[in-house]
Design an enzyme around this catalytic site. Structure first.
Site, PDB file in Angstrom:
ATOM      1  N   CYS B 106       0.884  -1.164   0.000  1.00  0.00           N
ATOM      2  CA  CYS B 106       0.000   0.000   0.000  1.00  0.00           C
ATOM      3  C   CYS B 106       0.917   1.207   0.000  1.00  0.00           C
ATOM      4  CB  CYS B 106      -0.899  -0.001   1.236  1.00  0.00           C
ATOM      5  SG  CYS B 106      -1.785   1.560   1.436  1.00  0.00           S
ATOM      6  N   CYS B 109      -0.368   4.216   2.447  1.00  0.00           N
ATOM      7  CA  CYS B 109      -0.369   4.080   3.919  1.00  0.00           C
ATOM      8  C   CYS B 109       0.050   2.668   4.290  1.00  0.00           C
ATOM      9  CB  CYS B 109      -1.700   4.476   4.529  1.00  0.00           C
ATOM     10  SG  CYS B 109      -3.143   3.613   3.874  1.00  0.00           S
ATOM     11  N   SER B 110      -0.878   1.847   4.804  1.00  0.00           N
ATOM     12  CA  SER B 110      -0.483   0.516   5.259  1.00  0.00           C
ATOM     13  C   SER B 110      -1.640  -0.469   5.141  1.00  0.00           C
ATOM     14  CB  SER B 110      -0.007   0.580   6.712  1.00  0.00           C
ATOM     15  OG  SER B 110      -1.001   1.190   7.524  1.00  0.00           O
ATOM     16  N   CYS B 111      -2.513  -0.306   4.120  1.00  0.00           N
ATOM     17  CA  CYS B 111      -3.656  -1.205   3.921  1.00  0.00           C
ATOM     18  C   CYS B 111      -3.172  -2.659   3.883  1.00  0.00           C
ATOM     19  CB  CYS B 111      -4.379  -0.856   2.623  1.00  0.00           C
ATOM     20  SG  CYS B 111      -5.128   0.789   2.676  1.00  0.00           S
TER      21      CYS B 111
END
Lengths: 118, 207
Positions: B106, B109-111
């Site tokens: 991602c 961000c950090s999906c």
């Protein structure tokens, strides 16, 4: 906003909250369509990575109708719309240094893309 | 990733301090109940983690009908095993084959698919991984110890919208007689992100 009570934690974690919406929205694009990512540069919330702007790819899948983060994040409504899985050739994104057969997939909201050649 | 231990320790100390400060403020303002926070932490430390995803993969390796459902309707197939919920509401499973290797990132961000993999490792959230894996997937893979032949196609899935991705790794050779429980032990977290491959039979799986 009230604090989450401890007795609701398990249920919330197990259920989640999908951003998928049931609104009947006609898709503008179909799998196989060539699309170009619009040159959008909002200073506010977006799910459109900069490296894809202006690049052309192929719609591979219609993921369905979802709440549009760019407006919803700012209290400007759900603006439900189709999200498409779009395939890009690595060389179309990064040039000759990329491996010829490598590809990259992005899930793009309909507002992010336009028909190629427009 | 090429972090020194010193860099990593300092960064984790900073994060821990910041988290403690935010936590005490949220509790002070009545926005968070300490018991609810403790329950969430407990859930992701002991119940939800990559062992869930490993069961999904092992089932797909041993049950062709399940695998077909998993590839056509991942959310529904994963729900059959009970691994649904926050950050797994809309799942896609992508299959590694002798000719295709998939990797997930991602970049914004950090999906990450929490119900099947738990919370993401620090490197998955780090700027270097997110920036580099899209432009140089083979270089990043090589740093993880995976060298792909040039004829194999690399597919990078940048999951910024609402879909969450799980990689179905290739079943290792020599595992033909193994049952799903034994196979699950070969499926590492990294294999399901696509920065690794499933362990060889007899090797055992690391997290």
């Amino acid at each position: 906003m009230p604090a989450l009570p401890v007795e609701e934690v398990d249920g919330l974690i197990a259920t989640g909250a999908t951003a998928r919406m049931t609104d009947a929205v006609e898709p503008r694009f179909r799998p196989g369509d060539h699309v170009t990512v619009r040159n959008l540069n909002p200073l506010t919330h977006t799910r459109l990575p900069r490296y894809a702007r202006g690049k052309t790819g192929t719609v591979e899948a219609d993921r369905g109708v979802f709440c549009f983060n760019d407006t919803n994040a700012h209290g400007q409504g759900h603006k439900p719309q189709h999200v498409y899985g779009v395939r890009f050739a690595a060389r179309d994104l990064w040039g000759e240094q990329a491996a010829a057969r490598d590809v990259l997939y992005l899930d793009l909201f309909e507002d992010y893309i336009e028909p190629h050649g427009t | 990733m090429p972090d020194t231990h010193e860099d990593l320790d300092t960064r984790e100390d900073d994060v821990a301090l910041r988290v403690r400060a935010i936590e005490s403020l949220l509790i002070e303002k009545g926005l968070v109940q300490p018991a609810a926070l403790a329950a969430i932490v407990e859930t992701y430390e002991t119940k939800i983690g990559p062992h869930n995803g490993a069961q999904v993969v092992a089932r797909a390796w041993t049950d062709p009908a399940f695998k077909a459902r998993l590839l056509s309707n991942a959310t529904g197939a994963i729900a059959e095993l009970g691994f649904s919920g926050v950050q797994g509401e809309d799942m896609v499973v992508v299959e590694n084959t002798p000719t295709v290797h998939n990797m997930v990132v991602c970049t914004l961000c950090s999906c990450y698919p929490w119900p099947t993999l738990g919370l993401p490792p620090n490197w998955y959230k780090s700027a270097p991984y997110r920036a580099r894996v899209v432009i140089d997937p083979r270089g990043v893979l090589s740093e993880f110890g995976v060298d792909l032949p040039p004829e194999k196609e690399v597919r990078v899935w940048d999951s910024n919208a609402e879909l969450r991705y799980l990689v179905l790794p290739e079943r290792p050779a020599g595992t033909e007689g193994m049952d799903a429980a034994a196979l699950a032990a070969l499926v590492t977290r990294d294999a399901m992100i696509g920065t690794g491959v499933a362990a060889a039979a007899g090797a055992g799986g690391a997290p």
